[in-house]
Scaffold this motif. Structure first.
Motif, PDB file in Angstrom:
ATOM      1  N   VAL A 109       0.588  -1.237  -0.173  1.00  0.00           N
ATOM      2  CA  VAL A 109       0.004   0.040  -0.091  1.00  0.00           C
ATOM      3  C   VAL A 109       1.313   1.462  -0.548  1.00  0.00           C
ATOM      4  CG1 VAL A 109      -2.345  -1.459   0.941  1.00  0.00           C
ATOM      5  CG2 VAL A 109       0.108   0.115   2.641  1.00  0.00           C
ATOM      6  N   VAL A 110       0.143   2.449  -0.444  1.00  0.00           N
ATOM      7  CA  VAL A 110       0.986   3.475  -0.480  1.00  0.00           C
ATOM      8  C   VAL A 110       0.868   4.049   1.143  1.00  0.00           C
ATOM      9  CG1 VAL A 110       1.954   5.758  -0.760  1.00  0.00           C
ATOM     10  CG2 VAL A 110       0.553   4.135  -2.777  1.00  0.00           C
ATOM     11  N   LYS A 111       2.415   3.836   2.029  1.00  0.00           N
ATOM     12  CA  LYS A 111       1.460   5.075   3.160  1.00  0.00           C
ATOM     13  C   LYS A 111       2.015   6.111   2.409  1.00  0.00           C
ATOM     14  CE  LYS A 111       4.891   4.790   7.264  1.00  0.00           C
ATOM     15  NZ  LYS A 111       5.491   4.052   7.884  1.00  0.00           N
ATOM     16  N   SER A 112       2.945   7.464   2.141  1.00  0.00           N
ATOM     17  CA  SER A 112       2.796   8.645   1.736  1.00  0.00           C
ATOM     18  C   SER A 112       3.399   8.548   0.753  1.00  0.00           C
ATOM     19  CB  SER A 112       3.280   8.831   3.499  1.00  0.00           C
ATOM     20  OG  SER A 112       5.067   8.490   3.364  1.00  0.00           O
ATOM     21  N   TYR A 113       3.228   9.956   0.325  1.00  0.00           N
ATOM     22  CA  TYR A 113       3.726  10.601  -0.815  1.00  0.00           C
ATOM     23  C   TYR A 113       4.644  11.449   0.053  1.00  0.00           C
ATOM     24  CZ  TYR A 113      -0.274   8.611  -3.854  1.00  0.00           C
ATOM     25  OH  TYR A 113      -1.106   8.102  -4.684  1.00  0.00           O
ATOM     26  N   ASP A 114       5.883  11.061  -1.001  1.00  0.00           N
ATOM     27  CA  ASP A 114       7.123  11.983  -0.299  1.00  0.00           C
ATOM     28  C   ASP A 114       7.424  12.851  -1.233  1.00  0.00           C
ATOM     29  OD1 ASP A 114       5.883  10.589   2.210  1.00  0.00           O
ATOM     30  OD2 ASP A 114       8.049   8.404   1.366  1.00  0.00           O
ATOM     31  N   ALA A 115       9.255  14.152  -0.941  1.00  0.00           N
ATOM     32  CA  ALA A 115       9.242  15.615  -1.547  1.00  0.00           C
ATOM     33  C   ALA A 115       9.841  14.716  -2.771  1.00  0.00           C
ATOM     34  CB  ALA A 115       9.909  15.443  -0.896  1.00  0.00           C
ATOM     35  N   ASP A 116      10.754  13.109  -2.593  1.00  0.00           N
ATOM     36  CA  ASP A 116      10.512  12.580  -3.682  1.00  0.00           C
ATOM     37  C   ASP A 116      10.647  11.535  -5.004  1.00  0.00           C
ATOM     38  OD1 ASP A 116      12.920  12.994  -5.868  1.00  0.00           O
ATOM     39  OD2 ASP A 116      14.368  11.068  -5.004  1.00  0.00           O
ATOM     40  N   GLY A 117       8.983  10.910  -4.313  1.00  0.00           N
ATOM     41  CA  GLY A 117       8.263   9.939  -4.329  1.00  0.00           C
ATOM     42  C   GLY A 117       7.466   9.500  -3.670  1.00  0.00           C
ATOM     43  N   LEU A 118       7.675   8.474  -3.031  1.00  0.00           N
ATOM     44  CA  LEU A 118       6.983   7.631  -1.687  1.00  0.00           C
ATOM     45  C   LEU A 118       7.194   6.663  -1.365  1.00  0.00           C
ATOM     46  CD1 LEU A 118       5.595   5.080  -2.992  1.00  0.00           C
ATOM     47  CD2 LEU A 118       4.222   6.273  -4.805  1.00  0.00           C
ATOM     48  N   THR A 119       6.354   5.999   0.273  1.00  0.00           N
ATOM     49  CA  THR A 119       6.650   5.019   0.816  1.00  0.00           C
ATOM     50  C   THR A 119       5.874   4.066   0.616  1.00  0.00           C
ATOM     51  OG1 THR A 119       8.148   6.160   1.844  1.00  0.00           O
ATOM     52  CG2 THR A 119       7.078   4.177   2.697  1.00  0.00           C
ATOM     53  N   LEU A 120       6.453   2.836  -0.265  1.00  0.00           N
ATOM     54  CA  LEU A 120       5.150   1.542   0.334  1.00  0.00           C
ATOM     55  C   LEU A 120       5.736   0.932   1.636  1.00  0.00           C
ATOM     56  CD1 LEU A 120       6.360   0.647  -3.535  1.00  0.00           C
ATOM     57  CD2 LEU A 120       4.260   1.295  -2.679  1.00  0.00           C
ATOM     58  N   THR A 121       4.723   0.589   1.978  1.00  0.00           N
ATOM     59  CA  THR A 121       4.523  -0.660   3.212  1.00  0.00           C
ATOM     60  C   THR A 121       3.594  -1.791   2.157  1.00  0.00           C
ATOM     61  OG1 THR A 121       3.625   1.324   4.962  1.00  0.00           O
ATOM     62  CG2 THR A 121       3.810  -1.096   5.169  1.00  0.00           C
ATOM     63  N   TRP A 122       4.581  -3.681   2.765  1.00  0.00           N
ATOM     64  CA  TRP A 122       4.651  -4.189   2.519  1.00  0.00           C
ATOM     65  C   TRP A 122       3.502  -4.982   3.527  1.00  0.00           C
ATOM     66  CZ3 TRP A 122       4.908  -5.917  -2.739  1.00  0.00           C
ATOM     67  CH2 TRP A 122       5.384  -5.116  -3.230  1.00  0.00           C
ATOM     68  N   THR A 123       3.513  -5.716   3.034  1.00  0.00           N
ATOM     69  CA  THR A 123       3.127  -7.147   3.908  1.00  0.00           C
ATOM     70  C   THR A 123       2.991  -7.861   3.352  1.00  0.00           C
ATOM     71  OG1 THR A 123       0.828  -6.765   3.191  1.00  0.00           O
ATOM     72  CG2 THR A 123       1.120  -5.603   5.590  1.00  0.00           C
ATOM     73  N   LYS A 124       3.096  -9.687   3.818  1.00  0.00           N
ATOM     74  CA  LYS A 124       3.162 -10.934   3.334  1.00  0.00           C
ATOM     75  C   LYS A 124       2.546 -12.678   3.506  1.00  0.00           C
ATOM     76  CE  LYS A 124       7.692 -12.704   4.228  1.00  0.00           C
ATOM     77  NZ  LYS A 124       8.519 -13.678   3.859  1.00  0.00           N
ATOM     78  N   GLY A 125       2.558 -12.970   2.938  1.00  0.00           N
ATOM     79  CA  GLY A 125       1.949 -14.504   3.945  1.00  0.00           C
ATOM     80  C   GLY A 125       2.926 -14.693   4.349  1.00  0.00           C
ATOM     81  N   SER A 126       2.973 -16.091   5.096  1.00  0.00           N
ATOM     82  CA  SER A 126       3.258 -17.592   5.274  1.00  0.00           C
ATOM     83  C   SER A 126       5.235 -17.228   4.356  1.00  0.00           C
ATOM     84  CB  SER A 126       2.390 -18.656   5.747  1.00  0.00           C
ATOM     85  OG  SER A 126       2.792 -19.524   3.678  1.00  0.00           O
ATOM     86  N   SER A 127       4.641 -17.525   3.279  1.00  0.00           N
ATOM     87  CA  SER A 127       6.233 -16.896   2.112  1.00  0.00           C
ATOM     88  C   SER A 127       5.498 -15.955   1.142  1.00  0.00           C
ATOM     89  CB  SER A 127       5.943 -18.553   1.479  1.00  0.00           C
ATOM     90  OG  SER A 127       7.523 -18.703   0.800  1.00  0.00           O
TER      91      SER A 127
END
Length: 139
Positions: A109-127
């Motif tokens: 998901v997009v966590k934040s829009y930043d000065a030079d791009g953005l920050t993604l927050t990743w999640t994952k299943g068991s593998s």
């Protein structure tokens, strides 16, 4: 694409040289590409190189070396929606979502829009999975 309204100077043909306000006065776009490995797993990933603060993004991603992919969007409120994810479903709440149906999945998901791009927050299943992505950033 854009223009500022101005009265024309032509005296015939309904001032044929007049100008209307442009619909888009300053659209900035760029693409950035990267990866997220299953070993990196859940967590934040800074995406830089845009040169501006984005307000929307279109994402294209695939599982590295496999025929599973996804594309999704996020707007200025960071409302994420994976419009298509092969094998065949959409996923509200994720910009990118890749699932093999056996608990091996990665989502971002997009966590934040930043000065030079953005920050993604990743999640994952068991593998997780190794994900190659390209983002089309807009402002």
């Amino acid at each position: 694409m854009g223009a500022t309204a101005a009265t024309g100077s032509a005296t015939t043909a309904a001032r044929r040289d007049h100008v209307h306000n442009g619909i888009i006065n300053s659209l900035q776009t760029t693409t950035v590409s990267g990866t997220r490995s299953d070993s990196a797993g859940a967590g934040d990933q800074a995406v830089t190189g845009a040169g501006f603060v984005p307000t929307a993004v279109i994402a294209f991603a695939e599982v590295h070396g496999q025929s599973r992919g996804t594309w999704g969007t996020a707007d200025d409120s960071r409302a994420d929606f994976a419009i298509f994810s092969y094998p065949g479903f959409s996923h509200t709440g994720s910009l990118m979502f890749l699932d093999d149906g056996a608990g091996n999945w990665m989502g971002a998901v997009v966590k934040s829009y930043d000065a030079d791009g953005l920050t993604l927050t990743w999640t994952k299943g068991s593998s997780g999975q190794n994900v190659d992505w390209t983002l089309f950033l807009m402002r």
